[in-house]
Design a protein around this motif. Structure first.
Motif, mmCIF file in Angstrom:
data_model
loop_
_atom_site.group_PDB
_atom_site.id
_atom_site.type_symbol
_atom_site.label_atom_id
_atom_site.label_comp_id
_atom_site.label_asym_id
_atom_site.label_seq_id
_atom_site.Cartn_x
_atom_site.Cartn_y
_atom_site.Cartn_z
ATOM 1 N N GLN A 139 0.824 -1.211 0.000
ATOM 2 C CA GLN A 139 0.000 0.000 0.000
ATOM 3 C C GLN A 139 0.858 1.260 0.000
ATOM 4 O O GLN A 139 1.985 1.252 0.514
ATOM 5 C CB GLN A 139 -0.868 0.032 1.266
ATOM 6 C CG GLN A 139 -2.084 -0.862 1.226
ATOM 7 C CD GLN A 139 -3.285 -0.204 0.562
ATOM 8 O OE1 GLN A 139 -3.561 0.972 0.759
ATOM 9 N NE2 GLN A 139 -3.999 -0.963 -0.241
ATOM 10 N N HIS A 140 0.288 2.336 -0.545
ATOM 11 C CA HIS A 140 0.947 3.646 -0.476
ATOM 12 C C HIS A 140 -0.164 4.701 -0.385
ATOM 13 O O HIS A 140 -0.417 5.449 -1.317
ATOM 14 C CB HIS A 140 1.805 3.844 -1.726
ATOM 15 C CG HIS A 140 2.823 4.937 -1.639
ATOM 16 N ND1 HIS A 140 2.798 5.920 -0.662
ATOM 17 C CD2 HIS A 140 3.898 5.211 -2.417
ATOM 18 C CE1 HIS A 140 3.812 6.746 -0.862
ATOM 19 N NE2 HIS A 140 4.495 6.340 -1.919
ATOM 20 N N PRO A 141 -0.850 4.714 0.771
ATOM 21 C CA PRO A 141 -2.066 5.527 0.848
ATOM 22 C C PRO A 141 -1.856 7.031 0.671
ATOM 23 O O PRO A 141 -2.713 7.708 0.103
ATOM 24 C CB PRO A 141 -2.611 5.218 2.249
ATOM 25 C CG PRO A 141 -1.470 4.639 3.015
ATOM 26 C CD PRO A 141 -0.604 3.949 2.013
ATOM 27 N N GLY A 172 3.301 -2.880 -7.907
ATOM 28 C CA GLY A 172 3.202 -1.427 -7.677
ATOM 29 C C GLY A 172 2.199 -1.117 -6.572
ATOM 30 O O GLY A 172 1.000 -1.272 -6.751
ATOM 31 N N ARG A 173 2.702 -0.615 -5.455
ATOM 32 C CA ARG A 173 1.792 -0.333 -4.328
ATOM 33 C C ARG A 173 0.903 0.877 -4.611
ATOM 34 O O ARG A 173 -0.209 0.968 -4.115
ATOM 35 C CB ARG A 173 2.603 -0.126 -3.051
ATOM 36 C CG ARG A 173 3.692 0.937 -3.169
ATOM 37 C CD ARG A 173 4.683 0.839 -2.024
ATOM 38 N NE ARG A 173 5.810 1.735 -2.183
ATOM 39 C CZ ARG A 173 6.936 1.617 -1.497
ATOM 40 N NH1 ARG A 173 7.090 0.653 -0.623
ATOM 41 N NH2 ARG A 173 7.918 2.479 -1.683
ATOM 42 N N THR A 174 1.410 1.818 -5.435
ATOM 43 C CA THR A 174 0.594 3.020 -5.692
ATOM 44 C C THR A 174 -0.706 2.649 -6.395
ATOM 45 O O THR A 174 -1.763 3.193 -6.082
ATOM 46 C CB THR A 174 1.351 4.049 -6.566
ATOM 47 O OG1 THR A 174 1.639 3.460 -7.834
ATOM 48 C CG2 THR A 174 2.654 4.474 -5.929
ATOM 49 N N THR A 232 3.141 3.561 -14.472
ATOM 50 C CA THR A 232 4.031 3.183 -13.363
ATOM 51 C C THR A 232 5.258 2.448 -13.906
ATOM 52 O O THR A 232 5.222 1.857 -14.981
ATOM 53 C CB THR A 232 3.334 2.243 -12.353
ATOM 54 O OG1 THR A 232 2.995 1.017 -13.016
ATOM 55 C CG2 THR A 232 2.087 2.871 -11.777
ATOM 56 N N ARG A 233 6.293 2.483 -13.121
ATOM 57 C CA ARG A 233 7.549 1.802 -13.456
ATOM 58 C C ARG A 233 7.439 0.330 -13.074
ATOM 59 O O ARG A 233 6.738 -0.024 -12.125
ATOM 60 C CB ARG A 233 8.643 2.559 -12.698
ATOM 61 C CG ARG A 233 9.590 1.817 -11.855
ATOM 62 C CD ARG A 233 10.469 2.750 -11.043
ATOM 63 N NE ARG A 233 10.176 2.598 -9.636
ATOM 64 C CZ ARG A 233 10.697 1.640 -8.859
ATOM 65 N NH1 ARG A 233 11.555 0.769 -9.357
ATOM 66 N NH2 ARG A 233 10.370 1.542 -7.593
ATOM 67 N N ILE A 234 8.151 -0.517 -13.821
ATOM 68 C CA ILE A 234 8.244 -1.920 -13.412
ATOM 69 C C ILE A 234 9.139 -1.950 -12.164
ATOM 70 O O ILE A 234 10.233 -1.386 -12.170
ATOM 71 C CB ILE A 234 8.875 -2.800 -14.536
ATOM 72 C CG1 ILE A 234 8.191 -2.566 -15.889
ATOM 73 C CG2 ILE A 234 8.892 -4.272 -14.128
ATOM 74 C CD1 ILE A 234 6.904 -3.252 -16.153
HETATM 75 C C1 NCD Z 1 6.444 5.162 -5.672
HETATM 76 C C2 NCD Z 1 6.717 4.182 -4.531
HETATM 77 O O1 NCD Z 1 7.625 4.402 -3.736
HETATM 78 O O2 NCD Z 1 5.953 3.228 -4.471
HETATM 79 N N1 NCD Z 1 7.171 6.349 -5.579
HETATM 80 C C3 NCD Z 1 6.666 7.366 -4.843
HETATM 81 O O3 NCD Z 1 6.434 7.253 -3.666
HETATM 82 N N2 NCD Z 1 6.378 8.518 -5.487
HETATM 83 C C4 NCD Z 1 6.526 4.558 -7.010
HETATM 84 C C5 NCD Z 1 7.745 3.773 -7.397
HETATM 85 O O4 NCD Z 1 8.713 3.649 -6.659
HETATM 86 O O5 NCD Z 1 7.721 3.290 -8.537
#
Ligand code: NCD
Length: 314
Positions: A139-141, A172-174, A232-234
């Motif tokens: 998670q990345h709330p 990808g948590r986002t 998003t990035r891999i």
């Molecule tokens: C993201 C993460 O850390 O999940 N970066 C961020 O917080 N902006 C995305 C990522 O690292 O790809």
């Protein structure tokens, strides 16, 4: 004089978007909007005398620095580390012990950790609010809250939008947090665009089953319908087998060519950092929203700190 809206924000920790109701999200977005308008002097008194701990067990640029900017803008002091190698974790201290101790020093703890569930564990042993700044692939709330804030600012609303999430939907948590949050809004359509190997996990799909979503492997198949394309990035560091990463790297490159057929109003978002999936040739186009998105991290994190400043859990 600008008044900070009174809200019914109900959370004592910010661990997972699945803990949020729509009105909690709206509370954060409304306070964030106000934070952008408050005079500097007023803002700098809101957390005067408070201490916020910033504990980063995993690398970060935007999240840590925007939190630390927000903390300073609100007049609080900041303690912590950007690299756990300089902390007692190096000596073998458990996460629970570190958190228990730090909760005796600080009024709020912001933490990023490489283990899924670390923030939840921390919230159980901390008498002060925990803000999850990313826990492994889970998670990345707070990123999601700034993503929603950015969408709302760009479109004037969130309801009714069609949003494509592209890239590494598995690790990808986002995008996990964002999909869950969007499922709380009305008439949202989601398109999950990923390689077969990196599809959105079943538990997230289960969680959002009340809304319309479809899965794709090619961007072109859904691009003309999208209002937002969230790239998003891999997540290379989360692959157990480097050969698996090699198979999918470079699968999507979003550039001017690949956006042919997009809506005029399309906005491209990206939590950053980018590797090669989002071409810099888009930076100066009307589509690019990602640098503004990164900037919005400050008012949104100010809002969260403000809403949690007086919480005592026991
Ligand atoms: C993201 C993460 O850390 O999940 N970066 C961020 O917080 N902006 C995305 C990522 O690292 O790809």
């Amino acid at each position: 004089m600008e008044e900070i809206p009174k809200t019914n924000f109900s959370l004592k920790d910010v661990v997972s978007i699945s803990d949020f109701k729509r009105e909690d999200i709206e509370a954060v977005l409304n306070v964030a909007e106000c934070m952008e308008k408050l005079p500097k002097e007023r803002k700098s008194s809101l957390l005067k005398g408070k201490i916020v701990a910033s504990l980063f067990f995993e690398p970060s640029t935007r999240t840590r620095l925007s939190f630390e900017t927000a903390i300073q803008n609100l007049g609080a002091g900041v303690i912590g580390f950007a690299d756990a190698k300089v902390s007692s974790v190096k000596k073998g201290e458990t996460l629970s012990d570190t958190i228990r101790v730090v909760s005796g020093y600080a009024d709020i703890i912001v933490m990023r950790h490489y283990i899924e569930g670390a923030a939840r564990l921390a919230s159980e042993v901390s008498s002060k609010p925990i803000i999850n700044a990313g826990d492994g692939a889970n998670q990345h709330p707070t990123q999601t809250l700034l993503d929603l804030y950015t969408i709302k600012k760009a479109f004037g609303k969130i309801d009714g939008l069609t949003i494509g999430l592209l890239g590494d939907l598995k690790y990808g948590r986002t995008v996990h947090s964002l999909a869950q949050a969007l499922s709380l809004f009305d008439k949202i359509k989601l398109a999950f665009i990923s390689p077969e190997e990196l599809k959105m996990p079943e538990h997230i799909k289960e969680h959002i089953k009340g809304i319309k979503y479809e899965e794709f492997t090619e961007l072109a198949a859904v691009l003309p319908e999208l209002d937002v394309l969230y790239v998003t990035r891999i997540q290379r560091e989360r692959f157990a087998d480097p050969a698996e990463y090699e198979k999918v790297r470079g699968k999507y490159i979003v550039n001017k060519e690949s956006l042919k057929g997009a809506k005029e109003c399309l906005k491209i978002m990206h939590p950053l950092p980018r590797v090669n999936e989002l071409s810099p040739e888009l930076d100066q186009t009307k589509y690019a929203l990602y640098f503004e998105q990164a900037r919005n991290g400050v008012p949104v994190r100010e809002a969260l700190l403000y809403l949690l400043k007086d919480v005592r859990k026991w």
